[in-house]
Design a protein around this motif. Structure first.
Motif, PDB file in Angstrom:
ATOM      1  N   ILE A  81       0.831  -1.204   0.032  1.00 54.63           N
ATOM      2  CA  ILE A  81       0.592  -0.090  -0.125  1.00 54.63           C
ATOM      3  C   ILE A  81       0.954   0.718  -0.267  1.00 54.63           C
ATOM      4  CG2 ILE A  81      -0.114   0.688   2.569  1.00 54.63           C
ATOM      5  CD1 ILE A  81      -3.284   0.703   1.884  1.00 54.63           C
ATOM      6  N   GLN A  82       0.343   2.428  -0.424  1.00 55.57           N
ATOM      7  CA  GLN A  82       0.782   2.902  -0.548  1.00 55.57           C
ATOM      8  C   GLN A  82       0.486   4.682  -0.839  1.00 55.57           C
ATOM      9  OE1 GLN A  82       2.582   6.394  -4.143  1.00 55.57           O
ATOM     10  NE2 GLN A  82       3.909   4.419  -4.428  1.00 55.57           N
ATOM     11  N   ILE A  83       0.981   5.949   0.553  1.00 51.38           N
ATOM     12  CA  ILE A  83       0.074   5.945   0.902  1.00 51.38           C
ATOM     13  C   ILE A  83       1.560   7.299   1.850  1.00 51.38           C
ATOM     14  CG2 ILE A  83       0.999   5.271   3.782  1.00 51.38           C
ATOM     15  CD1 ILE A  83      -2.768   6.874   2.792  1.00 51.38           C
ATOM     16  N   SER A  84       0.847   8.670   1.712  1.00 50.99           N
ATOM     17  CA  SER A  84       1.465  10.241   1.836  1.00 50.99           C
ATOM     18  C   SER A  84       1.680  10.148   2.862  1.00 50.99           C
ATOM     19  CB  SER A  84       0.448  10.928   1.104  1.00 50.99           C
ATOM     20  OG  SER A  84      -1.053  11.353   1.883  1.00 50.99           O
ATOM     21  N   GLY A  85       2.932  10.738   3.404  1.00 46.90           N
ATOM     22  CA  GLY A  85       3.260  10.910   5.335  1.00 46.90           C
ATOM     23  C   GLY A  85       4.182  11.885   5.133  1.00 46.90           C
ATOM     24  N   ASN A  86       3.654  13.026   5.787  1.00 43.76           N
ATOM     25  CA  ASN A  86       5.340  13.745   6.439  1.00 43.76           C
ATOM     26  C   ASN A  86       4.644  14.632   7.560  1.00 43.76           C
ATOM     27  OD1 ASN A  86       2.930  15.928   5.506  1.00 43.76           O
ATOM     28  ND2 ASN A  86       3.027  15.384   3.812  1.00 43.76           N
ATOM     29  N   ALA A  87       5.660  15.356   7.688  1.00 49.07           N
ATOM     30  CA  ALA A  87       5.665  16.656   9.056  1.00 49.07           C
ATOM     31  C   ALA A  87       4.279  16.460   9.126  1.00 49.07           C
ATOM     32  CB  ALA A  87       6.632  17.319   8.815  1.00 49.07           C
ATOM     33  N   PHE A  88       3.713  16.913   8.432  1.00 48.57           N
ATOM     34  CA  PHE A  88       1.948  17.637   8.604  1.00 48.57           C
ATOM     35  C   PHE A  88       0.956  16.652   8.724  1.00 48.57           C
ATOM     36  CE2 PHE A  88       4.457  22.296   8.312  1.00 48.57           C
ATOM     37  CZ  PHE A  88       3.468  22.403   7.891  1.00 48.57           C
ATOM     38  N   LYS A 146      14.073  26.193  12.490  1.00 48.78           N
ATOM     39  CA  LYS A 146      15.319  27.426  12.846  1.00 48.78           C
ATOM     40  C   LYS A 146      15.458  26.629  14.749  1.00 48.78           C
ATOM     41  CE  LYS A 146      15.607  32.122  13.910  1.00 48.78           C
ATOM     42  NZ  LYS A 146      15.453  33.459  13.308  1.00 48.78           N
ATOM     43  N   GLU A 147      14.242  26.203  15.433  1.00 54.61           N
ATOM     44  CA  GLU A 147      15.053  26.608  17.411  1.00 54.61           C
ATOM     45  C   GLU A 147      14.911  25.440  17.121  1.00 54.61           C
ATOM     46  OE1 GLU A 147      11.272  26.354  20.498  1.00 54.61           O
ATOM     47  OE2 GLU A 147      11.330  24.841  18.729  1.00 54.61           O
ATOM     48  N   ASN A 148      15.228  23.711  16.445  1.00 55.59           N
ATOM     49  CA  ASN A 148      15.934  22.793  16.617  1.00 55.59           C
ATOM     50  C   ASN A 148      17.517  22.875  15.394  1.00 55.59           C
ATOM     51  OD1 ASN A 148      14.194  20.902  17.919  1.00 55.59           O
ATOM     52  ND2 ASN A 148      12.847  21.998  16.786  1.00 55.59           N
ATOM     53  N   ASN A 149      17.792  23.577  14.380  1.00 59.32           N
ATOM     54  CA  ASN A 149      19.011  23.297  14.230  1.00 59.32           C
ATOM     55  C   ASN A 149      19.017  22.913  12.604  1.00 59.32           C
ATOM     56  OD1 ASN A 149      21.877  24.854  13.569  1.00 59.32           O
ATOM     57  ND2 ASN A 149      21.824  23.176  14.242  1.00 59.32           N
ATOM     58  N   LEU A 150      17.869  22.713  12.282  1.00 58.04           N
ATOM     59  CA  LEU A 150      18.107  21.624  11.240  1.00 58.04           C
ATOM     60  C   LEU A 150      16.987  22.153   9.669  1.00 58.04           C
ATOM     61  CD1 LEU A 150      15.668  18.943  13.046  1.00 58.04           C
ATOM     62  CD2 LEU A 150      16.908  18.747  12.170  1.00 58.04           C
ATOM     63  N   SER A 151      17.873  21.967   8.689  1.00 58.09           N
ATOM     64  CA  SER A 151      17.455  22.276   7.369  1.00 58.09           C
ATOM     65  C   SER A 151      16.289  22.322   7.038  1.00 58.09           C
ATOM     66  CB  SER A 151      18.360  22.367   6.390  1.00 58.09           C
ATOM     67  OG  SER A 151      18.277  20.354   6.332  1.00 58.09           O
ATOM     68  N   ASN A 152      15.339  23.024   6.266  1.00 54.03           N
ATOM     69  CA  ASN A 152      13.838  21.908   5.602  1.00 54.03           C
ATOM     70  C   ASN A 152      14.038  20.774   5.547  1.00 54.03           C
ATOM     71  OD1 ASN A 152      13.831  25.030   6.142  1.00 54.03           O
ATOM     72  ND2 ASN A 152      11.360  25.090   5.244  1.00 54.03           N
ATOM     73  N   LEU A 153      14.655  20.671   4.933  1.00 56.92           N
ATOM     74  CA  LEU A 153      15.102  19.026   4.077  1.00 56.92           C
ATOM     75  C   LEU A 153      15.233  18.361   5.321  1.00 56.92           C
ATOM     76  CD1 LEU A 153      15.685  16.798   2.078  1.00 56.92           C
ATOM     77  CD2 LEU A 153      17.754  18.021   1.505  1.00 56.92           C
ATOM     78  N   ILE A 157      13.070  14.960   6.962  1.00 64.31           N
ATOM     79  CA  ILE A 157      13.176  13.518   6.910  1.00 64.31           C
ATOM     80  C   ILE A 157      13.322  12.940   7.965  1.00 64.31           C
ATOM     81  CG2 ILE A 157      15.423  11.988   7.080  1.00 64.31           C
ATOM     82  CD1 ILE A 157      14.660  12.499   3.813  1.00 64.31           C
ATOM     83  N   LEU A 158      13.481  13.725   9.038  1.00 60.61           N
ATOM     84  CA  LEU A 158      13.102  13.433  10.973  1.00 60.61           C
ATOM     85  C   LEU A 158      11.895  12.808  11.608  1.00 60.61           C
ATOM     86  CD1 LEU A 158      14.710  13.111  13.624  1.00 60.61           C
ATOM     87  CD2 LEU A 158      13.940  15.401  13.812  1.00 60.61           C
ATOM     88  N   ASN A 159      11.280  14.259   9.790  1.00 61.80           N
ATOM     89  CA  ASN A 159       8.985  13.778  10.424  1.00 61.80           C
ATOM     90  C   ASN A 159       8.527  12.897   9.778  1.00 61.80           C
ATOM     91  OD1 ASN A 159       8.331  15.793  12.771  1.00 61.80           O
ATOM     92  ND2 ASN A 159      10.300  16.437  11.652  1.00 61.80           N
ATOM     93  N   ILE A 160       9.526  11.758   9.252  1.00 61.90           N
ATOM     94  CA  ILE A 160       8.982  10.953   8.204  1.00 61.90           C
ATOM     95  C   ILE A 160       8.249   9.651   8.958  1.00 61.90           C
ATOM     96  CG2 ILE A 160       8.464   8.921   6.194  1.00 61.90           C
ATOM     97  CD1 ILE A 160      11.148  10.632   5.243  1.00 61.90           C
ATOM     98  N   PRO A 161       6.507   9.565   8.879  1.00 57.95           N
ATOM     99  CA  PRO A 161       5.772   8.799   9.614  1.00 57.95           C
ATOM    100  C   PRO A 161       6.886   6.684   9.432  1.00 57.95           C
ATOM    101  CG  PRO A 161       4.533  10.399   8.619  1.00 57.95           C
ATOM    102  CD  PRO A 161       5.783   9.967   7.474  1.00 57.95           C
ATOM    103  N   LYS A 162       6.519   6.029  11.064  1.00 55.64           N
ATOM    104  CA  LYS A 162       6.778   5.411  10.608  1.00 55.64           C
ATOM    105  C   LYS A 162       5.901   4.011  10.391  1.00 55.64           C
ATOM    106  CE  LYS A 162      10.774   6.529  12.099  1.00 55.64           C
ATOM    107  NZ  LYS A 162      12.306   6.759  11.853  1.00 55.64           N
ATOM    108  N   ALA A 193      15.357  15.160  16.957  1.00 54.05           N
ATOM    109  CA  ALA A 193      14.241  16.635  17.789  1.00 54.05           C
ATOM    110  C   ALA A 193      13.574  15.810  18.581  1.00 54.05           C
ATOM    111  CB  ALA A 193      14.115  17.983  16.815  1.00 54.05           C
ATOM    112  N   ASN A 194      12.959  16.325  18.911  1.00 56.96           N
ATOM    113  CA  ASN A 194      11.334  16.240  18.537  1.00 56.96           C
ATOM    114  C   ASN A 194      10.466  15.910  17.955  1.00 56.96           C
ATOM    115  OD1 ASN A 194      11.751  15.059  21.651  1.00 56.96           O
ATOM    116  ND2 ASN A 194      11.823  17.292  22.702  1.00 56.96           N
ATOM    117  N   LYS A 195       9.813  15.099  16.902  1.00 59.91           N
ATOM    118  CA  LYS A 195       8.694  15.641  16.445  1.00 59.91           C
ATOM    119  C   LYS A 195       8.010  16.645  16.367  1.00 59.91           C
ATOM    120  CE  LYS A 195      10.400  10.500  14.838  1.00 59.91           C
ATOM    121  NZ  LYS A 195      11.352  10.784  13.587  1.00 59.91           N
ATOM    122  N   PHE A 196       8.014  17.332  14.886  1.00 59.04           N
ATOM    123  CA  PHE A 196       6.761  18.094  14.707  1.00 59.04           C
ATOM    124  C   PHE A 196       5.099  17.541  14.847  1.00 59.04           C
ATOM    125  CE2 PHE A 196       4.463  21.216  11.734  1.00 59.04           C
ATOM    126  CZ  PHE A 196       4.651  21.758  12.279  1.00 59.04           C
TER     127      PHE A 196
END
Length: 211
Positions: A81-88, A146-153, A157-162, A193-196
């Motif tokens: 199954i293919q599904i969209s998943g991201n920080a939002f 900015k707060e977590n010193n992360l680039s948007n990219l 990546i850090l917030n891809i759902p598991k 960083a903590n998840k968004f």
């Protein structure tokens, strides 16, 4: 149409010819609305697998609602199954019943749209000019980066759902070798960083509703 066996076979033959291969790894149904009416349409995909034209079959969906009506029957027929998943957008992955059912049936969960169609990589000025109604949500995203010193990219990546499936694929688009290298670097970043967390409006997270 999927329900037209001849058209499906012609489409598969054309794809194999274009790619110069004898079989596909995976064939996906990209019109989940069919499944709400008649899941027997999946039988034609299964026939392709049984005839050796692909190794796996599955569906590409936009939300849990696309499969929850016939969940168990659909799960018995597909491999992927293919599904969209991201920080939002973690709607699908927060649905424990569906996740448990897919896991129990050994279904691979592939994740696409990890950058929300590229929106989460844009500068704040650009993203809010495109979606002025969601200035608050997009500002929160950039503040988080900015707060977590992360680039948007890196933040994307850090917030891809598991996914529960260990062999799942993460699917992303790129326009150049440089973008591939940048994404690879972000994947291998050691930053933590903590998840968004955000309760995003459906009109923002579903590109089909963008105007």
């Amino acid at each position: 149409e999927l329900t037209d066996k001849n058209n499906l076979n012609k489409s598969m033959d054309a794809s194999l010819n274009d790619l110069g291969v004898d079989k596909l790894d995976t064939a996906l149904l990209h019109n989940p609305e069919i499944l709400k009416i008649d899941i027997s349409a999946l039988d034609e995909l299964v026939a392709l697998k049984e005839n050796g034209l692909c190794d796996k079959v599955g569906v590409s969906i936009y939300s849990a609602k696309d499969i929850e009506k016939n969940l168990h029957d659909i799960a018995s027929k597909i491999d992927v199954i293919q599904i969209s998943g991201n920080a939002f957008d973690k709607r699908f992955f927060d649905n424990q019943l569906i996740m448990d059912t897919l896991h129990a049936n050994n279904i691979r969960i592939d994740i696409r749209s990890i950058f929300l169609q590229g929106l989460l990589l844009q500068s704040l000025d650009v993203s809010t000019s495109l979606f002025p109604l969601f200035n608050k949500e997009l500002t929160e995203w950039h503040f988080y980066c900015k707060e977590n010193n992360l680039s948007n990219l890196e933040a994307c990546i850090l917030n891809i759902p598991k996914a529960k499936s260990e062999d799942n694929l993460i699917i992303f688009g790129c326009r150049s070798l440089q973008e591939i290298k940048q994404t690879y670097s972000a994947i291998n970043s050691k930053k933590l960083a903590n998840k968004f967390k955000i309760d995003a409006d459906i009109n923002l997270i579903d590109p089909r509703l963008w105007k």
